[in-house]
Design a protein around this motif. Structure first.
Motif, mmCIF file in Angstrom:
data_model
loop_
_atom_site.group_PDB
_atom_site.id
_atom_site.type_symbol
_atom_site.label_atom_id
_atom_site.label_comp_id
_atom_site.label_asym_id
_atom_site.label_seq_id
_atom_site.Cartn_x
_atom_site.Cartn_y
_atom_site.Cartn_z
ATOM 1 N N ALA A 43 -22.783 33.230 48.354
ATOM 2 C CA ALA A 43 -21.752 33.936 47.466
ATOM 3 C C ALA A 43 -20.372 34.103 48.292
ATOM 4 O O ALA A 43 -19.305 33.911 47.758
ATOM 5 N N ARG A 44 -20.608 34.609 49.617
ATOM 6 C CA ARG A 44 -19.405 34.806 50.154
ATOM 7 C C ARG A 44 -18.740 33.736 50.621
ATOM 8 O O ARG A 44 -17.263 33.666 50.521
ATOM 9 N N ILE A 45 -19.313 32.472 50.620
ATOM 10 C CA ILE A 45 -18.652 31.287 50.669
ATOM 11 C C ILE A 45 -17.805 30.836 49.487
ATOM 12 O O ILE A 45 -16.541 30.550 49.586
ATOM 13 N N CYS A 46 -18.591 31.205 48.253
ATOM 14 C CA CYS A 46 -17.860 30.791 47.182
ATOM 15 C C CYS A 46 -16.473 31.520 47.198
ATOM 16 O O CYS A 46 -15.563 30.952 46.607
ATOM 17 N N VAL A 47 -16.535 32.900 47.212
ATOM 18 C CA VAL A 47 -15.545 33.830 47.260
ATOM 19 C C VAL A 47 -14.148 33.318 48.058
ATOM 20 O O VAL A 47 -13.196 33.303 47.740
ATOM 21 N N PHE A 48 -14.855 33.049 49.347
ATOM 22 C CA PHE A 48 -13.560 32.605 50.310
ATOM 23 C C PHE A 48 -13.037 31.370 50.132
ATOM 24 O O PHE A 48 -11.887 31.314 50.572
ATOM 25 N N ILE A 49 -13.826 30.334 49.743
ATOM 26 C CA ILE A 49 -13.283 29.245 49.272
ATOM 27 C C ILE A 49 -11.995 29.470 48.194
ATOM 28 O O ILE A 49 -10.974 28.857 48.571
ATOM 29 N N LEU A 50 -12.319 30.230 47.194
ATOM 30 C CA LEU A 50 -11.199 30.527 46.192
ATOM 31 C C LEU A 50 -10.055 31.525 46.856
ATOM 32 O O LEU A 50 -8.820 30.943 46.577
ATOM 33 N N LEU A 51 -10.387 32.369 47.763
ATOM 34 C CA LEU A 51 -9.388 33.046 48.254
ATOM 35 C C LEU A 51 -8.408 32.353 49.444
ATOM 36 O O LEU A 51 -7.369 32.128 49.375
ATOM 37 N N TYR A 75 -8.404 21.032 49.505
ATOM 38 C CA TYR A 75 -9.771 20.806 49.762
ATOM 39 C C TYR A 75 -10.204 21.261 51.228
ATOM 40 O O TYR A 75 -11.429 21.696 51.437
ATOM 41 N N GLY A 76 -9.247 21.413 51.935
ATOM 42 C CA GLY A 76 -9.572 22.024 53.147
ATOM 43 C C GLY A 76 -9.710 23.539 53.279
ATOM 44 O O GLY A 76 -10.545 23.866 54.128
ATOM 45 N N ALA A 77 -9.404 24.203 52.115
ATOM 46 C CA ALA A 77 -9.897 25.400 51.970
ATOM 47 C C ALA A 77 -11.543 25.410 51.920
ATOM 48 O O ALA A 77 -12.074 26.290 52.398
ATOM 49 N N VAL A 78 -11.913 24.552 51.197
ATOM 50 C CA VAL A 78 -13.509 24.278 50.884
ATOM 51 C C VAL A 78 -14.019 24.233 52.010
ATOM 52 O O VAL A 78 -15.012 24.976 52.266
ATOM 53 N N LEU A 79 -13.866 23.261 52.919
ATOM 54 C CA LEU A 79 -14.332 22.922 54.336
ATOM 55 C C LEU A 79 -14.349 24.163 55.153
ATOM 56 O O LEU A 79 -15.112 24.555 55.945
#
Ligand SMILES: Nc1ncnc2c1ncn2[C@@H]1O[C@H](COP(=O)(O)OP(=O)(O)OP(=O)(O)O)[C@@H](O)[C@H]1O
Ligand SMILES: [Mg+2]
Lengths: 352, 256
Positions: A44-52, A283-287
């Motif tokens: 869940a943290r990953i999901c949130v930080f990807i968007l942030l 995409y960089g944010a995702v990785l």
């Protein structure tokens, strides 16, 4: 269909496509692939930080604007949900109101900061955001009657999003079908929609203007773009999405506090994630976010294991002690910036 | 059609104690190509900067189509019809050639604030950008990054951005500087075409006398920021002012 969803901005590298797909599949199946509260929390943290981080990339990577207030906007979204649920009671209406209010507050703050400082110099904007963000963090700790101060707030969200709610009696593949699971998928869906929206924005006419301004603001103005207006708009948009990410985080945690959503440390983390992943790519944010959050959560453990393995040898166990994890993270960061100055995504696209 | 679309009244700017443009009053008419000449440092580029708004005027006014635009922003003047190509190439280096031109077309169509559609889906705008690239013979380079272009092609693109804007008043600042002999005609032919259209006003800063001779309807001479001569080409070129200015001697000496 996929091209439309990605706004025609394909990953343009086979390895990158595979990595992104892997992240998506892992996140989508996280409750089943990695059972346990802790791993679901990480997912869940990953999901949130990807968007942030993606929303920060809109500002930094596309607009070329350096802001230190991104955590503040994130915090506004989180506190919006927290305060609304705390004071308006446990209901969907309160939740929706909280998300809306947090975003509106973030947009208003971004608009004011932008209007007063973006017409001057870029460095001035960076400094103002730093000052305002620090002031807001202090304010939130001081107003403990309302915000819970340093202790933060625990609040109730609609029951359907909590572990107490069971929508199936039998577990599926050993996973309990409860509100926590639903909550996770709300966060995931919110993040996914947010990232796809950002991809659309950066590939829209507006996104192209931002890139033009980043490249040469003087000429952008000369061909008829009012640079200040575009910069302010980008700041507001990015703030709104950061606030939305904050709201998702607040829904997931059912707790907010200054150290979880407002601290300068998070701001630095965001900067690292966007740089490691590759600026100006989304995409960089995702990785970047995925790698960083995973490292943050598991590097310590890995090091504990390594330290145990080298027991008896001189120095090594001390260096590998879990307390040194920040040192290693710092080292990883320096190495990655040194070897991949354009980030992971830039690197993958060049080497295709 | 000989109405005055652009006029400057007593236009003046100082840098410290140095008066770079000194009370220049001049009117430019639709359909007319005016060459602006003067030695290096005479204030030609600065005069352009005052007209297009990059530098605020100290004194005087700029009137465009009857409106006072002296206080208007650069982008507002651009939309009002003042277009500018720069003496020093001034592009978006990390974007493609096509994207550079497309951005201008998009600005003119006022689509900059749409965020929900993709830029790629606006085919009509892209096609117009491609047509402009065709006119400046840059079609083959459309997909390249600007930073990878040769100097000559960057100069062509500089002009292409102005053509894409298609303003009422075209301002060219030494458009062929540094271009090879076989590249320059592409740009000069374009300027000639624009002139033949008869509905645009063209201001051309140019050092090459043969170019001025073939293109200009009128010449104005700037010297030390002041308007030193203004008239038909043959007349002005024959005058001592131009002869001396281009010999590099000081006008003050001349008067003596
Ligand atoms: N922004 C500025 N600040 C200070 N001085 C300036 C500035 N811009 C121009 N100048 C000075 O004003 C004078 C006129 O410069 P300008 O660039 O207008 O000349 P020019 O006629 O275009 O010359 P050239 O033929 O070399 O292009 C020069 O002395 C120049 O040094
Ligand atoms: Mg000049």
């Amino acid at each position: 269909m996929i091209a439309t969803l990605l706004s025609g901005d394909a990953p343009r590298s086979r390895v990158l496509s595979l990595l992104l797909l892997a992240v998506l599949v892992c996140l989508a199946l996280a409750p089943f692939l990695f059972p346990g509260t802790r791993s679901l929390d990480t997912a869940a943290r990953i999901c949130v930080f990807i968007l942030l981080v993606a929303s920060y990339d809109l500002l930094l990577g596309y607009g070329g604007i350096v802001s230190f207030a991104h955590t503040m906007f994130f915090g506004m979204g989180a506190y919006g949900v927290a305060l609304s649920c705390e004071y308006l009671g446990r209901s969907w209406g309160a939740l929706a109101f909280g998300i809306g209010a947090g975003s509106v507050a973030a947009i208003a703050a971004a608009f004011l900061i932008g209007l007063f400082s973006l017409r001057v110099r870029a460095i001035f904007f960076a400094m103002i955001t730093l000052a305002v963000a620090s002031a807001v963090a202090v304010l939130v700790s001081q107003l403990s009657q309302i915000t819970g101060g340093e202790d933060g707030l625990n609040y109730q969200i609609p029951r359907a999003l909590t572990p107490a709610f069971k929508f199936m009696d039998e577990p599926v593949f050993g996973v309990r079908m409860n509100g926590k699971l639903l909550n996770y998928y709300v966060v995931l869906a919110g993040s996914l929609v947010g990232v796809l929206f950002l991809l659309r924005v950066v590939n829209s006419p507006f996104g192209r203007v931002l890139q033009a301004i980043r490249e040469n603001d003087f000429r952008a103005e000369a061909i008829g773009y009012r640079v200040v207006q575009y910069r302010v708009a980008a700041t507001c948009l990015s703030a709104a999405i950061a606030a939305f990410a904050g709201a998702l985080y607040a829904i997931w945690l059912r707790y907010v506090g200054p150290s979880t959503v407002l601290s300068m440390e998070i701001m630095l983390d965001i900067l690292l994630m966007v740089v490691i992943g590759g600026m100006g790519t989304i995409y960089g944010a995702v990785l970047g976010a995925t790698l960083f959050v995973v490292a943050q959560n598991y590097l310590q453990e890995l090091m504990g294991l390594a330290a145990g393995a080298f027991e008896g040898l001189p120095i090594l166990p001390a260096l590998l002690s879990p307390d040194r994890w920040l040192l290693w993270l710092g080292l990883l960061f320096i190495l990655s910036v040194y070897f991949f100055p354009t980030g992971i995504v830039g690197r993958l696209r060049d080497g295709r | 059609m000989t109405h005055e679309i652009l006029t400057t009244h007593d236009l003046t700017v100082r840098f410290g104690g140095h008066v770079a443009v000194d009370h220049v009053t001049c009117a430019f008419r639709t359909g007319e190509l005016t060459a602006i000449v003067g030695p290096n440092g005479a204030g030609k580029t600065t005069y352009f900067n005052l007209i297009s708004g990059q530098i605020p005027a100290f004194e005087g006014r700029v009137m465009l189509a009857g409106r006072d635009v002296t206080r208007a922003s650069v982008s507002a003047r651009c939309h009002a019809g003042v277009g500018r190509a720069f003496q020093l190439t001034n592009l978006f280096p990390d974007l493609t050639v096509l994207e550079n031109v497309r951005l201008v077309i998009q600005s003119k169509a006022r689509r900059g604030f749409s965020i929900l559609s993709t830029a790629a889906s606006q085919v009509a705008l892209t096609e117009r950008a491609e047509a402009v690239l065709d006119r400046v013979r840059l079609t083959a380079q459309a997909g390249q990054k600007v930073s990878a272009l040769s100097h000559g092609n960057q100069r062509k693109l500089e002009v292409a951005l102005l053509i894409a804007l298609d303003p009422l008043v075209y301002m060219f600042d030494e458009p062929t500087a540094g271009m090879s002999v076989d590249e320059a005609p592409v740009v000069l032919d374009l300027i000639a075409e624009l002139k033949a259209q008869k509905d645009r006003t063209i201001l051309l800063v140019e050092h090459k006398m043969d170019v001025i001779r073939t293109l200009a309807d009128r010449i104005i001479v700037l010297h030390n920021g002041a308007l030193a001569a203004d008239g038909a080409p043959a007349e002005v070129m024959a005058s001592d002012v131009v002869q001396e200015a281009y010999m590099g001697r000081d006008l003050a000496e001349l008067g003596a």
